[in-house]
Design a protein around this motif. Structure first.
Motif, PDB file in Angstrom:
ATOM      1  N   GLU A 219      -3.636  -4.859   2.200  1.00 45.40           N
ATOM      2  CA  GLU A 219      -4.101  -3.913   3.112  1.00 45.40           C
ATOM      3  C   GLU A 219      -4.581  -4.788   4.320  1.00 45.40           C
ATOM      4  O   GLU A 219      -5.587  -5.697   4.321  1.00 45.40           O
TER       5      GLU A 219
ATOM      6  N   ASP B 139      -9.187   3.390  -1.633  1.00 48.79           N
ATOM      7  CA  ASP B 139      -8.530   3.789  -0.321  1.00 48.79           C
ATOM      8  C   ASP B 139      -7.709   5.007  -0.726  1.00 48.79           C
ATOM      9  O   ASP B 139      -7.788   5.786   0.072  1.00 48.79           O
TER      10      ASP B 139
ATOM     11  N   ASP C  78     -10.128  -1.812  -4.561  1.00 45.60           N
ATOM     12  CA  ASP C  78     -10.304  -1.446  -3.274  1.00 45.60           C
ATOM     13  C   ASP C  78      -9.154  -0.589  -2.872  1.00 45.60           C
ATOM     14  O   ASP C  78      -9.193   0.456  -2.281  1.00 45.60           O
TER      15      ASP C  78
ATOM     16  N   THR D  83       0.959  -1.205  -0.078  1.00 38.53           N
ATOM     17  CA  THR D  83      -0.052   0.047  -0.050  1.00 38.53           C
ATOM     18  C   THR D  83       0.745   1.185  -0.040  1.00 38.53           C
ATOM     19  O   THR D  83       1.761   1.240   0.531  1.00 38.53           O
TER      20      THR D  83
ATOM     21  N   ARG E  83     -14.244   2.605   5.073  1.00 31.82           N
ATOM     22  CA  ARG E  83     -15.074   1.986   3.881  1.00 31.82           C
ATOM     23  C   ARG E  83     -15.784   0.875   4.173  1.00 31.82           C
ATOM     24  O   ARG E  83     -16.898   0.495   4.058  1.00 31.82           O
TER      25      ARG E  83
ATOM     26  N   TYR F 172      -4.617   5.773   3.791  1.00 31.56           N
ATOM     27  CA  TYR F 172      -5.289   4.870   2.922  1.00 31.56           C
ATOM     28  C   TYR F 172      -5.753   3.784   3.902  1.00 31.56           C
ATOM     29  O   TYR F 172      -6.857   3.067   3.896  1.00 31.56           O
TER      30      TYR F 172
ATOM     31  N   MET G 226      -8.725   4.911   5.556  1.00 31.70           N
ATOM     32  CA  MET G 226      -9.726   5.021   4.759  1.00 31.70           C
ATOM     33  C   MET G 226     -10.442   3.439   4.491  1.00 31.70           C
ATOM     34  O   MET G 226     -11.801   3.473   4.250  1.00 31.70           O
ATOM     35  N   SER G 227      -9.723   2.567   4.449  1.00 28.61           N
ATOM     36  CA  SER G 227      -9.947   0.757   4.403  1.00 28.61           C
ATOM     37  C   SER G 227     -11.067   0.776   5.674  1.00 28.61           C
ATOM     38  O   SER G 227     -12.093   0.160   5.344  1.00 28.61           O
TER      39      SER G 227
END
Length: 367
Positions: free
Chosen positions: A129, A340, A336, A97, A170, A163, A166-167
């Motif tokens: 991730e 992110d 995905d 990532t 989400r 990120y 954000m994962s």
């Protein structure tokens, strides 16, 4: 899955690559390193001697050993090039990532490899991730998916950065690839920084630290608050927390409040069974997390004495191995990972400019 260990390769020989090698050594019955690609012969000699794994100078040489998947563990700007090279070999990829450094890079990477599929199904490129697999986060997500607090409408994450956060946002909200509006600000304040990735600093002199606050509006009454301070992962003076609010209750870290009946709010806890304290001689590790007597997360690697972050990464590696052997679903598709980082970049842009940023639907939304 076959009883044989999952054989994976690594491109790169930095600290993160060593992280994966260390985990394979901890679980030799499940994981094996097929080889590591290094930039120089000198570095290859050191890696072979210190890590005890085969080394190669090129991706071609590594792919010639038929690893089940390969992890590009290289700088951000290099990752897309290595990913594309691996895809040309038809090798499943578990990209670090973020999969590309910026929006232009994400777009180019998707155009180049987004349509690449495995013969057994799923995108050929997955992303490393692991945060949704960390024990505490996995336990909270289990409660969310069971509907314990009703329909989730908001989440607040003050734990990890960009990120990764954000994962979590989400997946907790069940947000896919739709548009969003991001409003962020950055604030600077003095903060001592006694512990960093390189160790204790022995210095309590406050220094400027930046805190980024971002409000993300996904529409349909779904919002998120992102709150991160420089070095929050390591600094013992800043806690980590997560708040998940639903129509019938909320989760605050490990505390869960919901209604038992129309007049009875009740509170329960997510409880870890952690061994190795006092006279317990089972080893120092977390065994499971329970909620009202029901196990909602279980350590599948008991005996390896791994930290919670290690457990998440090992789980990701094993899930990737199951997927390439057609024994499990995709671990974390490239689409995905791109989404992110899109949201993370929007937070950075809004904090920098002081104006809201509206994200639009990207090509990977249809994957």
């Amino acid at each position: 899955m076959s009883a044989a260990p999952i054989r994976f390769g690594i491109v790169g020989s930095g600290w993160r690559a060593e992280f994966f090698v260390r985990l394979a050594r901890a679980l030799p019955e499940r994981l094996a390193v097929a080889g590591v690609v290094t930039r120089s012969a000198d570095r290859a000699d050191r890696v072979a001697a210190e890590w005890g794994v085969p080394t190669f100078r090129t991706v071609d040489e590594l792919c010639g050993t038929a690893p089940e998947f390969v992890i590009p563990s290289v700088p951000w700007e290099v990752t897309p090039h290595v990913v594309q090279e691996l895809v040309e070999h038809g090798t499943p990829v578990l990209a670090e990532t973020p999969p590309a450094p910026d929006m232009q890079g994400l777009g180019r990477l998707w155009d180049a490899v987004g349509a690449a599929k495995r013969q057994g199904g799923g995108a050929l490129v997955q992303v490393a991730e692991q945060y949704t697999l960390m024990p505490g986060h996995a336990a909270r997500l289990a409660l969310v998916r069971r509907g314990v607090i009703g329909e989730v409408s908001s989440v607040q994450v003050s734990s990890t950065h960009m990120y990764h956060a954000m994962s979590l946002i989400r997946h907790t909200l069940g947000v896919g690839f739709g548009p969003s509006t991001v409003t962020a600000r950055a604030f600077t304040a003095p903060l001592a920084d006694p512990l960093t990735p390189t160790g204790w600093t022995d210095d309590l002199t406050p220094k400027d630290a930046v805190t980024t606050l971002a409000l993300l509006d996904f529409g349909a009454a779904r919002t998120a608050l992102y709150d991160f301070t420089d070095n929050q992962w390591w600094n013992p003076l800043r806690a980590r927390r997560i708040v998940v609010r639903g129509s019938l209750g909320e989760i605050v870290d490990d505390a869960v409040v919901r209604m038992a009946d129309p007049r009875t709010p009740v509170e329960s806890a997510l409880t870890r069974r952690r061994t190795g304290t006092d006279l317990n001689l089972e080893g120092s590790e977390v065994h499971h997390i329970s909620f009202d007597g029901d196990v909602v997360w279980r350590n599948e690697y008991v005996g390896a004495s791994l930290s919670e972050d290690d457990l998440a990464v090992v789980d990701l590696l094993c899930r990737t191995g199951a997927w390439v052997r057609d024994a499990g679903p995709e671990p974390y598709p490239l689409a995905d990972g791109c989404q992110d980082h899109l949201l993370a970049l929007a937070c950075e842009e809004s904090a920098r400019t002081g104006t809201p940023v509206t994200t639009t639907v990207q090509p990977w939304a249809g994957s």
